[in-house]
Scaffold this motif. Structure first.
Motif, mmCIF file in Angstrom:
data_model
loop_
_atom_site.group_PDB
_atom_site.id
_atom_site.type_symbol
_atom_site.label_atom_id
_atom_site.label_comp_id
_atom_site.label_asym_id
_atom_site.label_seq_id
_atom_site.Cartn_x
_atom_site.Cartn_y
_atom_site.Cartn_z
ATOM 1 N N PHE A 95 -68.703 23.865 -7.504
ATOM 2 C CA PHE A 95 -69.975 23.788 -6.788
ATOM 3 C C PHE A 95 -70.446 25.179 -6.441
ATOM 4 N N ASN A 96 -71.748 25.424 -6.649
ATOM 5 C CA ASN A 96 -72.330 26.733 -6.358
ATOM 6 C C ASN A 96 -73.631 26.530 -5.607
ATOM 7 N N SER A 97 -73.862 27.317 -4.591
ATOM 8 C CA SER A 97 -75.151 27.270 -3.902
ATOM 9 C C SER A 97 -75.631 28.692 -3.637
ATOM 10 N N GLY A 98 -76.941 28.841 -3.619
ATOM 11 C CA GLY A 98 -77.525 30.153 -3.341
ATOM 12 C C GLY A 98 -77.874 30.954 -4.579
ATOM 13 N N SER A 99 -77.762 30.340 -5.781
ATOM 14 C CA SER A 99 -78.125 31.030 -7.024
ATOM 15 C C SER A 99 -79.221 30.249 -7.727
ATOM 16 N N THR A 100 -80.136 30.966 -8.380
ATOM 17 C CA THR A 100 -81.160 30.282 -9.166
ATOM 18 C C THR A 100 -80.549 29.842 -10.490
ATOM 19 N N ILE A 101 -81.168 28.837 -11.116
ATOM 20 C CA ILE A 101 -80.609 28.317 -12.363
ATOM 21 C C ILE A 101 -80.694 29.340 -13.485
ATOM 22 N N ASN A 102 -81.632 30.283 -13.387
ATOM 23 C CA ASN A 102 -81.740 31.313 -14.420
ATOM 24 C C ASN A 102 -80.601 32.324 -14.353
ATOM 25 N N GLU A 103 -79.893 32.347 -13.221
ATOM 26 C CA GLU A 103 -78.802 33.309 -13.049
ATOM 27 C C GLU A 103 -77.473 32.803 -13.600
ATOM 28 N N ILE A 104 -77.400 31.518 -13.939
ATOM 29 C CA ILE A 104 -76.142 30.929 -14.385
ATOM 30 C C ILE A 104 -76.232 30.616 -15.879
ATOM 31 N N GLN A 105 -75.328 31.173 -16.632
ATOM 32 C CA GLN A 105 -75.312 30.966 -18.076
ATOM 33 C C GLN A 105 -74.602 29.654 -18.420
ATOM 34 N N GLY A 106 -75.138 28.946 -19.425
ATOM 35 C CA GLY A 106 -74.512 27.713 -19.884
ATOM 36 C C GLY A 106 -75.103 27.270 -21.200
ATOM 37 N N ASP A 107 -74.566 26.182 -21.737
ATOM 38 C CA ASP A 107 -75.071 25.640 -23.004
ATOM 39 C C ASP A 107 -76.157 24.597 -22.788
ATOM 40 N N ALA A 108 -76.183 23.988 -21.609
ATOM 41 C CA ALA A 108 -77.211 22.982 -21.323
ATOM 42 C C ALA A 108 -77.440 22.906 -19.824
ATOM 43 N N LEU A 109 -78.714 22.843 -19.452
ATOM 44 C CA LEU A 109 -79.112 22.660 -18.059
ATOM 45 C C LEU A 109 -79.421 21.177 -17.845
ATOM 46 N N ILE A 110 -78.882 20.599 -16.790
ATOM 47 C CA ILE A 110 -79.081 19.177 -16.519
ATOM 48 C C ILE A 110 -80.042 19.029 -15.351
ATOM 49 N N LEU A 111 -81.110 18.248 -15.570
ATOM 50 C CA LEU A 111 -82.116 18.006 -14.531
ATOM 51 C C LEU A 111 -82.279 16.503 -14.334
ATOM 52 N N ILE A 112 -82.251 16.062 -13.082
ATOM 53 C CA ILE A 112 -82.510 14.662 -12.744
ATOM 54 C C ILE A 112 -84.000 14.506 -12.465
ATOM 55 N N ILE A 113 -84.651 13.573 -13.181
ATOM 56 C CA ILE A 113 -86.103 13.406 -13.090
ATOM 57 C C ILE A 113 -86.424 11.951 -12.745
ATOM 58 N N SER A 114 -87.272 11.732 -11.750
ATOM 59 C CA SER A 114 -87.689 10.377 -11.393
ATOM 60 C C SER A 114 -88.952 10.001 -12.173
ATOM 61 N N GLU A 115 -89.271 8.733 -12.169
ATOM 62 C CA GLU A 115 -90.493 8.263 -12.837
ATOM 63 C C GLU A 115 -91.745 8.833 -12.172
ATOM 64 N N SER A 116 -91.740 8.888 -10.834
ATOM 65 C CA SER A 116 -92.928 9.384 -10.130
ATOM 66 C C SER A 116 -93.111 10.884 -10.345
ATOM 67 N N GLU A 117 -92.013 11.631 -10.423
ATOM 68 C CA GLU A 117 -92.118 13.067 -10.712
ATOM 69 C C GLU A 117 -92.714 13.287 -12.092
#
Length: 490
Positions: A5-27
């Motif tokens: 678990f990491n907090s206090g970093s933007t997603i652009n600062e963390i390297q990875g192969d895939a970014l996972i985003l949870i999206i609702s229908e209303s969003e």
């Protein structure tokens, strides 16, 4: 898999192969995402490629500067999420990552994740997501000459851009620890159950059990057993592992798992079609071994003795015959009417041995009957008990784990069907009520102790992927048993 678990970093600062985003229908329909995401996500909705419905996934290439080349969008619908919803979402996320051959995943967590769930509990959220990622990442081992070098995701970072309070970080880490334990334990059981019979004989199963015991320094023993395996060149084994989580060896729970590493039916030979799936007849043994793996990781305050009676059921000149009378470890004599009803014979001795080790409550888990398939299909595990309070507490644990169990009736008339004219009991009672009578046969050897029998013949091995479970071995009942042990320890 490593999960942190990491907090206090933007997603652009963390390297990875895939970014996972949870999206609702209303969003998806009305926006509300962070700057830069609304336009591209809404376009997917307008074109019908992604709707945000629960468990839907979509892989989106990222052209803007980012720590990840692609995003895996995961739909959450618009309802409050249950623990099971979170678990299923994580499973679908992991399967999308497998298709991408992603190794490192960056999981963006909403700052208001608690408000999106029914329980609003960070520890439960972290547990469900972590467990789901492990379960969804599972791939059945193969024995092909050319093996893929890709073994699935091995690293996940849950990240919240706003710095979290210490209590929140603590709950995330505790939840991750629990999810890892549940997931790894289940996957261990899956791996064992998927092994072909020539690579997992009773002695091989004993070696696998001793590896678990030695990994966590649990006392263990392996006994040669005179049992159903007389017809096999691979001799039977009785495998015992003890876990002591309190200062005194008392109030012991007995876990017994059927370990028939291959079942031909013996002299009462099975039909050939589908017999190859009988590698899974040790699914109960795999389940209780998975539980010991989880206990080694979590160390709850409870005492457990695990017993696995293991054998191969094969036809030969030495094999049991229909009509034989045998004497069990308890001293009871048994009339063998059907040699394909072998699992209940070894389970009876294992229950007796668990009682000798001080068990005061016993759960046995076994791929015991085809009859349970006729009743419940491959959807639910059948259960038989002699103690309703015990059963209610176990069912509550299974509701948390998301594993389906259906309690079968145990009326006195079913016990009458097991009476023999020439022995204390017979091992088969005919076609009718077969799942119940088989369970009650095993329960006779509990000698009145609170006892639950779990028949996983339908749920231990699936012909196709469903829910959190892959095709093949499922590791069913590992998570329910661990959940129940944790609830009892608390």
């Amino acid at each position: 898999m490593d999960i942190e678990f990491n907090s206090g970093s933007t997603i652009n600062e963390i390297q990875g192969d895939a970014l996972i985003l949870i999206i609702s229908e209303s969003e998806l329909e009305h926006g509300g995402l962070s700057e830069g995401w609304n336009d591209r996500i809404s376009l997917l909705g307008k074109t019908g490629l992604f709707s945000g419905k629960l468990n839907q996934t979509y892989v989106l290439p990222l052209d803007n500067p980012s720590g990840c080349p692609v995003a895996i969008l995961v739909g959450k619908g618009d309802q409050l999420l249950t623990t099971e919803d979170l678990r299923q979402m994580a499973v679908q996320t992991a399967r999308a990552a497998l298709r991408l051959k992603a190794i490192k995943l960056v999981f963006k967590v909403s700052e208001n994740i608690q408000e999106l769930t029914v329980g609003k509990d960070i520890l439960s959220i972290a547990y469900a997501l972590s467990e789901g990622l492990l379960l969804g990442s599972y791939r059945r081992p193969t024995y092909k000459q050319e093996q893929s070098q890709y073994n699935g995701p091995n690293s996940v970072i849950f990240t919240i851009e706003k710095k979290s309070a210490d209590a929140v970080e603590r709950d995330w880490n505790l939840g991750i620890q629990r999810g890892l334990a549940f997931g790894e334990a289940t996957n261990l059981a899956r791996n064992l159950t998927n092994m072909p019979g020539n690579l997992l004989t009773p002695s091989d199963l004993a070696v696998a059990a001793i590896e678990v015991a030695e990994r966590y320094r649990f006392p263990s023993e392996v006994l040669d057993e005179r049992a159903v395996g007389k017809g096999s060149v691979n001799p039977p084994r009785m495998i015992v592992i003890r876990y002591q989580g309190t200062g005194h060896w008392d109030n012991v729970v007995g876990l017994v798992g059927k370990g028939i590493t291959f079942d031909t039916g013996g002299i009462s030979l099975k039909r050939a079609p589908g017999m190859e799936e009988l590698i899974s007849d040790m699914g109960g043994a795999a389940a209780v071994l998975g539980v010991m793996e989880a206990l080694g990781r979590l160390r709850p305050r409870i005492n457990v003795v695990m017993v696995i009676p293991s054998a191969e059921n094969m036809p030969s000149a030495n094999a049991f015959k229909p009509g034989d009378i045998i004497t069990s470890m308890s001293g009871r004599t048994i009339e063998v009417l059907n040699t394909d009803a072998e699992g209940r014979l070894v389970l009876g001795d294992a229950l007796t041995y668990a009682r000798e080790w001080g068990a005061k409550r016993i759960i046995d888990v076994a791929t015991l009957t085809g009859a349970v398939l006729s009743t419940l299909g491959d959807i639910a595990t059948g259960a038989v008990t002699n103690n309703e309070e015990f059963m209610e507490r176990f069912l509550a644990a299974s509701n948390v784990s998301g594993e389906k169990i259906w309690q079968l009736p145990a009326y006195p008339e079913f016990r009458e069907m097991l009476k023999s004219e020439v022995a204390d009991i017979r091992n088969a009672a005919g076609r009718f009520g077969g799942a119940t009578t088989a369970g009650l046969f095993v329960g006779e050897f509990a000698e009145g102790l609170p006892w639950i029998h779990l028949d996983i013949a339908g749920t231990a091995f699936l012909s196709k992927e469903r829910g959190v479970n892959p095709r093949g071995a499922t590791g069913v009942m590992v998570r329910s048993m661990v959940q129940w042990l944790l609830s009892e320890s608390e």
